[in-house]
Design an enzyme around this catalytic site. Structure first.
Site, mmCIF file in Angstrom:
data_model
loop_
_atom_site.group_PDB
_atom_site.id
_atom_site.type_symbol
_atom_site.label_atom_id
_atom_site.label_comp_id
_atom_site.label_asym_id
_atom_site.label_seq_id
_atom_site.Cartn_x
_atom_site.Cartn_y
_atom_site.Cartn_z
ATOM 1 C CB CYS A 7 -67.525 83.758 -78.724
ATOM 2 S SG CYS A 7 -67.398 82.116 -78.008
ATOM 3 N NE ARG B 89 -85.287 72.402 -85.811
ATOM 4 C CZ ARG B 89 -85.853 72.728 -86.979
ATOM 5 N NH1 ARG B 89 -87.118 72.428 -87.204
ATOM 6 N NH2 ARG B 89 -85.150 73.360 -87.898
ATOM 7 N NE ARG C 68 -86.447 81.993 -85.587
ATOM 8 C CZ ARG C 68 -85.180 82.285 -85.302
ATOM 9 N NH1 ARG C 68 -84.205 81.539 -85.778
ATOM 10 N NH2 ARG C 68 -84.897 83.318 -84.527
ATOM 11 C CE1 TYR C 69 -86.997 76.904 -88.781
ATOM 12 C CE2 TYR C 69 -85.672 76.762 -86.796
ATOM 13 C CZ TYR C 69 -85.801 77.144 -88.117
ATOM 14 O OH TYR C 69 -84.765 77.758 -88.755
ATOM 15 C CB CYS D 107 -71.663 85.683 -78.600
ATOM 16 S SG CYS D 107 -73.082 84.769 -77.999
ATOM 17 C CG ASP E 140 -76.942 85.182 -86.782
ATOM 18 O OD1 ASP E 140 -77.474 84.824 -87.840
ATOM 19 O OD2 ASP E 140 -76.756 84.399 -85.823
ATOM 20 N NE ARG F 94 -79.727 82.657 -78.385
ATOM 21 C CZ ARG F 94 -79.518 81.362 -78.619
ATOM 22 N NH1 ARG F 94 -78.654 80.681 -77.877
ATOM 23 N NH2 ARG F 94 -80.177 80.738 -79.556
ATOM 24 C CB CYS G 59 -69.928 81.215 -72.238
ATOM 25 S SG CYS G 59 -71.567 81.443 -72.935
ATOM 26 C CG ASP H 290 -81.026 81.876 -88.035
ATOM 27 O OD1 ASP H 290 -82.196 81.804 -88.469
ATOM 28 O OD2 ASP H 290 -80.689 81.434 -86.923
ATOM 29 C CE LYS I 119 -79.860 77.866 -87.192
ATOM 30 N NZ LYS I 119 -80.990 77.916 -86.248
HETATM 31 C C1 LIG Z 1 -81.209 77.164 -85.246
HETATM 32 C C2 LIG Z 1 -82.448 77.068 -84.530
HETATM 33 C C3 LIG Z 1 -83.037 75.824 -84.263
HETATM 34 C C4 LIG Z 1 -82.406 74.529 -84.674
HETATM 35 O O1 LIG Z 1 -82.403 74.388 -86.057
HETATM 36 P P1 LIG Z 1 -81.801 73.087 -86.739
HETATM 37 O O2 LIG Z 1 -81.815 73.422 -88.192
HETATM 38 O O3 LIG Z 1 -82.708 71.940 -86.387
HETATM 39 O O4 LIG Z 1 -80.430 72.874 -86.192
HETATM 40 C C5 LIG Z 1 -84.236 75.811 -83.602
HETATM 41 N N1 LIG Z 1 -84.853 76.948 -83.211
HETATM 42 C C6 LIG Z 1 -84.312 78.157 -83.456
HETATM 43 C C7 LIG Z 1 -85.028 79.364 -83.003
HETATM 44 C C8 LIG Z 1 -83.086 78.253 -84.120
HETATM 45 O O5 LIG Z 1 -82.542 79.455 -84.339
HETATM 46 S S1 SF4 Z 2 -70.934 81.742 -78.974
HETATM 47 FE FE1 SF4 Z 2 -71.961 82.910 -77.315
HETATM 48 S S2 SF4 Z 2 -73.212 81.381 -76.256
HETATM 49 FE FE2 SF4 Z 2 -71.703 80.255 -77.468
HETATM 50 S S3 SF4 Z 2 -69.983 79.903 -76.058
HETATM 51 FE FE3 SF4 Z 2 -69.540 81.781 -77.191
HETATM 52 S S4 SF4 Z 2 -70.299 83.433 -75.880
HETATM 53 FE FE4 SF4 Z 2 -71.246 81.536 -75.186
#
Ligand SMILES: *Cc1c(COP(=O)(O)O)cnc(C)c1O
Ligand code: SF4
Length: 358
Positions: free
Chosen positions: A115, A102, A98-99, A118, A278, A120, A111, A315, A322
């Site tokens: 959670c 990174r 996305r960025y 979560c 989210d 995801r 996991c 986010d 973010k």
């Molecule tokens: C949160 C996130 C990051 C990391 O963001 P930081 O602000 O550097 O912690 C990188 N890529 C994606 C897609 C994210 O959602």
């Molecule tokens: S938040 Fe989601 S990815 Fe993170 S430990 Fe919990 S279940 Fe796993």
């Protein structure tokens, strides 16, 4: 080690005895009106014996994080499994780019606990999500894109990989010359601290600069075991930060949040982000308002050490990225002066490097 009267020899033993069915769960908490089976069919349950032992009673802050609720099926306010468009910002499978500099690299879909909130939820626990092939494809993508200077291993939980598998990935990434920093996002320090073994730490230590961001949401999670695990990591010279998700009835209270953050810095974990939740399908019952979060941030500023303060982050849906959310301190700003209030609500006028109380 003993939990709920049973002996476990190591972290794998704990993990392999996790509670995944309604029948297993009812042995610990005899509560038949939970409709666990119907929720589990859609969103699996996984609670390891350690985390289970920390749950004291129904609907306590740890129960709410770990035990499935019918609201996951019934509350239809959020309708998307992927509102942040992670799947659209994925140039190859399991990489989220996305960025510019990174990437997130999803290297595990397991996991130590699932959670309930979560982000995801759509992929956690699915067998097929991570394979040797997806790891190979991801590594190749990172090595071909020299704008990437930081790789964030996430998942699932990267620290549930076996030591040698994790080392293979770290080793391959460390040989990519444009990647300068590796970051690992892992919840095991909180949900299965026994995973932080001496051997794992000796592996991690070889791949500096390495940053680990973990995930504690409530002070009840900071046990003697968690503290030991955090100490092993920080004693190895690895930076340890924390992200917390702001969750209704778990930590959406200024005093509870203050206790968590203060305890974190006592165990040398630096609060990094406080995430606004989210809008993920099946998690709306954890929703708080942005104003709740801002009020907590306002309370914290002035009432706790600056070292304890996380950034409160939203986010943006659709993959906008973010952004930090900050209480409004500036009341008015012009070229010449700024009217601002401090953490006590007192109003100051700031001019030419000089603040005048009004
Ligand atoms: C949160 C996130 C990051 C990391 O963001 P930081 O602000 O550097 O912690 C990188 N890529 C994606 C897609 C994210 O959602
Ligand atoms: S938040 Fe989601 S990815 Fe993170 S430990 Fe919990 S279940 Fe796993």
């Amino acid at each position: 080690m003993n939990y709920n009267g049973k002996f476990y020899k190591n972290w794998e033993h704990l993990l392999n005895n996790s509670v995944i069915t309604e029948k297993q769960f009812l042995k610990y908490f005899n509560n038949k009106d939970l409709f666990l089976s119907s929720v589990i069919k859609k969103y699996p349950m996984f609670i390891n014996p350690y985390y289970l032992s920390l749950i004291v009673k129904k609907n306590d802050p740890l129960w709410l994080q770990a035990v499935p609720s019918v609201s996951e099926l019934n509350n239809c306010e959020y309708t998307s499994d992927d509102p942040l468009n992670e799947n659209l910002q994925s140039p190859v499978v399991n990489i989220i780019h996305r960025y510019p500099a990174r990437v997130i690299f999803l290297v595990s879909n397991r996991c130590a606990m699932y959670c309930r909130f979560c982000m995801r939820k759509r992929r956690i626990g699915l067998e097929s999500a991570v394979t040797g092939k997806t790891i190979e494809t991801g590594l190749r993508y990172i090595s071909k894109n020299n704008s990437i200077n930081e790789v964030i291993l996430s998942g699932g939980d990267p620290l549930l990989l076996k030591d040698d598998c994790l080392e293979m990935i770290l080793d391959r990434i460390s040989h990519i010359s444009h990647v300068k920093v590796i970051r690992i996002h892992s919840r095991v320090l909180c949900t299965l601290p026994h995973r932080i073994t001496k051997n794992l730490v000796s592996v991690l230590k070889r791949y500096q600069p390495l940053y680990i961001i973990t995930h504690f949401n409530h002070i009840f999670e900071i046990t003697r075991e968690a503290e030991t695990a955090c100490n092993l990591v920080t004693d190895a010279g690895i930076f340890l930060g924390n992200q917390t998700v702001l969750l209704k009835n778990i930590n959406d209270d200024p005093v509870i949040m203050k206790k968590l953050l203060e305890r974190l810095i006592e165990i040398r974990v630096k609060p990094y982000y406080l995430h606004h939740m989210d809008q993920i399908r099946g998690t709306a019952h954890f929703k708080t308002s942005i104003n709740t979060g801002l009020d907590i941030m306002k309370f914290l500023r002035g009432n706790i050490s600056g070292i304890c303060l996380p950034h409160y982050m939203l986010d943006l849906p659709s993959g906008g990225g973010k952004i930090p959310l900050t209480p409004q301190y500036i009341k008015k700003i012009t070229d010449k002066e700024m009217v601002i209030h401090n953490y006590k609500g007192e109003v100051y006028t700031y001019r030419e490097n000089r603040a005048v109380k009004s």
